[in-house]
Design an enzyme around this catalytic site. Structure first.
Site, PDB file in Angstrom:
ATOM      1  N   HIS A   1      48.348  41.949  43.572  1.00  0.00           N
ATOM      2  CA  HIS A   1      49.726  42.321  43.248  1.00  0.00           C
ATOM      3  C   HIS A   1      50.736  41.255  43.665  1.00  0.00           C
ATOM      4  CE1 HIS A   1      50.070  46.513  41.700  1.00  0.00           C
ATOM      5  NE2 HIS A   1      48.784  46.471  41.986  1.00  0.00           N
TER       6      HIS A   1
ATOM      7  N   ASP B   1      47.639  42.907  49.203  1.00  0.00           N
ATOM      8  CA  ASP B   1      48.669  43.753  48.613  1.00  0.00           C
ATOM      9  C   ASP B   1      49.647  44.267  49.661  1.00  0.00           C
ATOM     10  OD1 ASP B   1      47.742  43.300  46.094  1.00  0.00           O
ATOM     11  OD2 ASP B   1      47.040  45.335  45.696  1.00  0.00           O
TER      12      ASP B   1
HETATM   13 MN   LIG Z   1      46.698  47.681  45.827  1.00  0.00          MN
END
Ligand SMILES: [Mn+2]
Length: 439
Positions: free
Chosen positions: A86, A50
């Site tokens: 993500h 992420d």
């Molecule tokens: Mn995260």
């Protein structure tokens, strides 16, 4: 001795609260971690996933990250990373781009030896595909070994990926597991192996109240390799000021009381989050939010928990079966056929989250082609995409930000906080698609 900076959940590109300043904050935090690593002459920076908030980072986010990675590279400190949920895309990963530029190494089943320690990586894998994992890692001849992974592992909160199983099935004995995904830093010992989350580097949701930071992990070898000592320390980051105000109102109290509470804080350049509980008069959130920004706050958000409590009481939800509760609630909401179809897609476990946006776009395009979506209906349907996407995030238990939302399905504000950027993007995309296809 090997000394590693362990960071993750940087979420570069997150335009939290629609604020360009907040977007810059996430990059700044990354810059700070890297500057520390350079100043301390760490042996490596390990990033547990992420790095980006979105799988489609925009040019300023990419340029910013490139410039930070170049500084690290110039200092001769390697950047070793895995892919988080993500930022994950079908096709290649952003990390591969950085690797091709010589600015990063993507960790995997082959050991990357830093000083005396062999490092391995495990990207985020959706729960439905984990049974296929064989945890086969190539052997190494370093003194110690660590696995870097992204996901919600046991024994930590929201854990759905069993750490014991990973350690038992792995063909390499790890001295430490360096994790990302859960934004709360924490460390535990599992079967004699240290397992640790470094936490996010900026507050990505209102639930992240504690100060942010990262880990410094040292591996010290004893007389023999099985005497490796792992030391995990935290270092704090200087991040955007957040002011959390819990205003519990007594009967007869209202906006004035909340404002006088606010006035006792230094709000300058801060993100101000106000929670109203108790009894008292109705309060208009917008009024409190302007009061805070007039007193210097960067952004302010007010959540009136009293309304949420009333709503929650009015909707009877059987938490023993959340899926049923969602179905029942949905049947009470008037959704168009298109919205219902999109909702089905969102809830379909067979549709991987990272594919969802494309699948929804595809479906909307089909409907447009078939003429079953009219220009007039657009607004309604755009909103529906928006709403169902929020609902989708609620299902994304692999995501800590959103796990918060899972607990409060009746709380529209929560969903808002965690997903503001995504929502705006989705609305834009859909609106754009609609216009293009109609003209
Ligand atoms: Mn995260």
């Amino acid at each position: 001795m090997t000394r590693i900076v362990h960071t993750g959940d940087t979420h570069v590109g997150y335009r939290q609260y629609h604020s360009p300043e907040r977007r810059r904050d996430f990059l700044d935090a990354f810059e700070q971690v890297i500057a520390d690593a350079v100043a301390d002459d760490a042996d490596a920076v390990v990033h547990a996933g992420d790095l980006f908030h979105d799988r489609r980072p925009e040019l300023p986010d990419l340029m910013g990250v490139l410039s930070v990675l170049r500084k690290l590279d110039a200092a001769g400190v390697p950047f070793l990373a895995v892919v988080g949920n993500h930022e994950s895309t079908r096709g290649g990963q952003w990390l591969d781009l950085f690797e091709s530029l010589g600015l990063a190494t993507r960790l995997g089943a082959e050991p990357v030896v830093v000083d005396e320690t062999a490092l391995y990586g495990l990207d985020h894998v959706p729960a439905s595909q984990r049974d296929d994992l064989d945890y086969e890692f190539d052997s190494h001849d370093a003194d110690s070994a660590a696995l870097v992974a992204h996901g919600l592992f046991t024994p930590f909160a929201h854990g759905d990926w069993d750490t014991e199983t990973v350690l038992q099935e792995s063909t390499v004995a790890f001295d430490a597991v360096l994790l990302g995904d859960n934004h709360t830093p924490d460390t535990a010992e599992v079967d004699g192996t240290w397992v640790t989350y470094c936490g996010s580097t900026e507050r990505a949701s209102a639930s992240e109240r504690d100060g942010r930071g990262y880990n410094i992990v040292t591996f010290e070898t004893g007389e023999t390799a099985d005497q490796t000592t792992v030391d995990i320390r935290r270092r704090a980051l200087d991040t955007r000021e957040f002011v959390f105000v819990d205003a519990e109102l007594g009967s007869g109290e209202g906006a004035e009381r909340v404002q006088s509470r606010l006035a006792s804080y230094d709000l300058a350049d801060a993100v101000v989050l106000v929670d109203i509980t108790g009894e008292g008069e109705p309060v208009t959130p917008a009024e409190i939010e302007s009061f805070a920004t007039e007193h210097g706050a960067l952004v302010a958000r007010v959540r009136d928990r009293r309304e949420i409590e009333t709503e929650a009481a009015a909707v009877s939800v059987d938490f023993a079966d959340p899926d049923r509760a969602v179905r029942e609630r949905l049947s009470e909401v008037e959704l168009s056929g298109a919205a219902r179809e999109i909702d089905d897609l969102v809830r379909d476990d067979a549709v991987v989250d990272s594919n969802l946006r494309d699948r929804v776009t595809e479906r909307v395009r089909e409907r447009l082609d078939a003429g079953t979506l009219t220009a007039d209906a657009d607004d309604t349907n755009v909103t529906s995409v928006d709403e169902t996407n929020d609902a989708g995030d609620t299902n994304t238990t692999a995501d800590t930000d959103d796990a918060d939302d899972t607990n409060t399905t009746a709380d529209a504000d929560d969903a808002d906080d965690a997903n503001t950027t995504d929502d705006t993007d989705d609305t834009d995309d859909t609106a754009q698609l609609t216009m293009e296809d109609l003209t």
